[in-house]
Design a protein around this motif. Structure first.
Motif, PDB file in Angstrom:
ATOM      1  N   ASP A   8      -1.848  11.660  -3.299  1.00 27.85           N
ATOM      2  CA  ASP A   8      -0.763  10.999  -4.032  1.00 27.85           C
ATOM      3  C   ASP A   8      -0.079   9.939  -3.180  1.00 27.85           C
ATOM      4  O   ASP A   8       0.280   8.858  -3.674  1.00 27.85           O
ATOM      5  CB  ASP A   8       0.256  12.031  -4.501  1.00 27.85           C
ATOM      6  N   ILE A  11      -2.447   6.844  -2.925  1.00 31.62           N
ATOM      7  CA  ILE A  11      -2.445   6.083  -4.175  1.00 31.62           C
ATOM      8  C   ILE A  11      -1.157   5.285  -4.299  1.00 31.62           C
ATOM      9  O   ILE A  11      -1.165   4.096  -4.651  1.00 31.62           O
ATOM     10  CB  ILE A  11      -2.642   7.024  -5.383  1.00 31.62           C
ATOM     11  N   ALA A  12      -0.027   5.917  -3.998  1.00 34.19           N
ATOM     12  CA  ALA A  12       1.256   5.221  -4.075  1.00 34.19           C
ATOM     13  C   ALA A  12       1.312   4.057  -3.080  1.00 34.19           C
ATOM     14  O   ALA A  12       1.814   2.970  -3.406  1.00 34.19           O
ATOM     15  CB  ALA A  12       2.397   6.198  -3.819  1.00 34.19           C
ATOM     16  N   SER A  13       0.774   4.257  -1.883  1.00 39.60           N
ATOM     17  CA  SER A  13       0.777   3.191  -0.873  1.00 39.60           C
ATOM     18  C   SER A  13      -0.085   2.018  -1.311  1.00 39.60           C
ATOM     19  O   SER A  13       0.285   0.854  -1.110  1.00 39.60           O
ATOM     20  CB  SER A  13       0.274   3.738   0.466  1.00 39.60           C
ATOM     21  N   ALA A  14      -1.241   2.297  -1.899  1.00 36.97           N
ATOM     22  CA  ALA A  14      -2.120   1.230  -2.384  1.00 36.97           C
ATOM     23  C   ALA A  14      -1.462   0.455  -3.517  1.00 36.97           C
ATOM     24  O   ALA A  14      -1.484  -0.783  -3.545  1.00 36.97           O
ATOM     25  CB  ALA A  14      -3.454   1.818  -2.832  1.00 36.97           C
ATOM     26  N   GLN A  15      -0.852   1.165  -4.446  1.00 39.25           N
ATOM     27  CA  GLN A  15      -0.206   0.498  -5.568  1.00 39.25           C
ATOM     28  C   GLN A  15       0.994  -0.321  -5.120  1.00 39.25           C
ATOM     29  O   GLN A  15       1.291  -1.369  -5.706  1.00 39.25           O
ATOM     30  CB  GLN A  15       0.206   1.544  -6.609  1.00 39.25           C
ATOM     31  N   ARG A  16       1.668   0.126  -4.075  1.00 40.01           N
ATOM     32  CA  ARG A  16       2.839  -0.593  -3.578  1.00 40.01           C
ATOM     33  C   ARG A  16       2.473  -1.981  -3.057  1.00 40.01           C
ATOM     34  O   ARG A  16       3.292  -2.899  -3.104  1.00 40.01           O
ATOM     35  CB  ARG A  16       3.510   0.227  -2.473  1.00 40.01           C
ATOM     36  N   GLY A  18      -0.070  -3.654  -4.334  1.00 37.64           N
ATOM     37  CA  GLY A  18      -0.780  -4.325  -5.418  1.00 37.64           C
ATOM     38  C   GLY A  18      -2.265  -4.071  -5.498  1.00 37.64           C
ATOM     39  O   GLY A  18      -2.988  -4.821  -6.151  1.00 37.64           O
ATOM     40  N   TRP A  19      -2.743  -3.010  -4.858  1.00 37.85           N
ATOM     41  CA  TRP A  19      -4.163  -2.687  -4.894  1.00 37.85           C
ATOM     42  C   TRP A  19      -4.475  -1.748  -6.047  1.00 37.85           C
ATOM     43  O   TRP A  19      -3.653  -0.907  -6.432  1.00 37.85           O
ATOM     44  CB  TRP A  19      -4.582  -1.998  -3.605  1.00 37.85           C
ATOM     45  N   PHE A  20      -5.687  -1.871  -6.556  1.00 39.21           N
ATOM     46  CA  PHE A  20      -6.223  -0.903  -7.506  1.00 39.21           C
ATOM     47  C   PHE A  20      -6.408   0.434  -6.795  1.00 39.21           C
ATOM     48  O   PHE A  20      -6.833   0.486  -5.646  1.00 39.21           O
ATOM     49  CB  PHE A  20      -7.573  -1.404  -8.027  1.00 39.21           C
ATOM     50  N   ALA A  21      -6.067   1.522  -7.471  1.00 39.69           N
ATOM     51  CA  ALA A  21      -6.238   2.858  -6.876  1.00 39.69           C
ATOM     52  C   ALA A  21      -6.646   3.839  -7.965  1.00 39.69           C
ATOM     53  O   ALA A  21      -6.051   3.864  -9.046  1.00 39.69           O
ATOM     54  CB  ALA A  21      -4.940   3.319  -6.215  1.00 39.69           C
ATOM     55  N   LEU A  52      -9.467   2.851  -3.106  1.00 45.92           N
ATOM     56  CA  LEU A  52      -8.207   2.196  -2.794  1.00 45.92           C
ATOM     57  C   LEU A  52      -8.522   0.738  -2.493  1.00 45.92           C
ATOM     58  O   LEU A  52      -8.979   0.404  -1.399  1.00 45.92           O
ATOM     59  CB  LEU A  52      -7.540   2.860  -1.582  1.00 45.92           C
TER      60      LEU A  52
END
Length: 215
Positions: A8, A11-16, A18-21, A52
Motif C-alpha cells: 500500500d 502504490i501510494a508513493s508511485a501515485q504521489r 504521478g506514476w501508474f501503479a 510501479l
C-alpha cells in the motif's frame, strides 16, 4: 509486518509522483506464461506482484531468524521472479525488483550486515529491503523509499534559474592560446572548426593559412 503494508505504501508513493501503479497477480503465479503445469521449484507463500510505472516488482515479507533461513527465502523469491519475468514485457525485465519487508528476532544492528549482503546480491534482479521501525514507521519507510527507484529528491529542491553550470564560453580559444597560438589565430581556428564540411585536406590548408595570416 505483512507485505500488504509495504504494498500500500509503494502504490501510494508511485501515485504521489504521478506514476501508474497496479497489482499484478500473474507475477505470483505458480505457472510460467503459456504452461499448464505449476513449477516444481519452491515458491514464496505471501508475495505480491506490482507494476510501479516502468518497474515490475515482487513485494514479500521475510522473517530473519538465521542467515540460512534468509537464503532459503531468497531462493524461493528468485524462483518466483523467474516465473514473473515470463509475464513481463521485454523492456521491463531489466527494471525488475524484489522489495522485502523484514521482521527480526534480534536488534536491527545484529541484522544490518546480513541485509546489506542480501541487497548487494543482484542474482536474478535487484533487491531492496525495508526494516520497519515500529517506533517511527513512516520515517523508516521514507528512509527505505530514498534508496529505491521511487525516490525523486529534486522535487524537494528550489529551482535555480540562470545557474552557472559551466564556463565553456571561449574554452577552445583559451586552450589553443595556451598551446602557442595567437588569440586571432585561435579565434579563426574555432570558426573554421564550426563550419567544417567534411573536407579534411581543405581544413588543414585553411588552418595553416589562418595561423600565417594572424602572425
Amino acid at each position: 509486518m505483512t507485505p500488504d503494508i509495504l504494498r500500500d505504501k509503494l502504490i501510494a508513493s508511485a501515485q504521489r509522483i504521478g506514476w501508474f501503479a497496479a497489482i499484478e497477480t500473474d507475477f505470483v503465479s505458480p505457472k510460467f506464461r503459456g504452461r499448464q503445469d505449476a513449477s516444481a521449484a519452491s515458491l514464496p507463500e505471501n508475495a505480491i506482484g506490482l507494476r510501479l510505472g516502468a518497474y515490475p516488482a515482487l513485494v514479500a515479507p521475510i522473517a530473519l531468524k538465521s542467515s540460512e533461513e534468509m537464503q532459503i527465502s531468497l531462493k524461493a523469491l528468485h524462483n518466483q521472479m523467474v516465473i514473473a519475468r515470463s509475464y513481463m514485457r521485454a523492456e521491463e525485465v531489466i527494471n525488475a525488483h524484489i522489495m522485502l519487508c523484514v521482521t527480526t528476532t534480534g536488534s536491527q544492528a545484529d541484522w544490518r550486515g546480513i541485509i546489506d549482503l542480501a541487497e548487494r546480491d543482484e542474482t536474478v534482479c535487484r533487491k531492496v529491503i525495508w526494516m520497519p521501525d515500529t517506533d517511527d514507521l513512516d520515517a523508516s519507510y521514507e528512509h527505505f523509499l530514498a534508496r529505491t527507484f521511487l525516490a525523486q529528491p529534486w522535487r524537494s529542491l528550489d529551482a535555480v534559474l540562470n545557474a552557472p553550470l559551466d564556463h565553456n564560453q571561449g574554452l577552445a580559444e583559451r586552450i589553443l592560446v595556451r598551446h602557442g597560438l595567437s588569440e586571432p589565430a585561435a579565434g579563426r581556428w574555432v570558426e573554421l572548426a564550426d563550419t567544417y564540411k567534411d573536407d579534411p585536406d581543405g581544413l588543414i590548408s585553411q588552418l595553416v593559412a589562418a595561423r600565417g595570416d594572424a602572425e
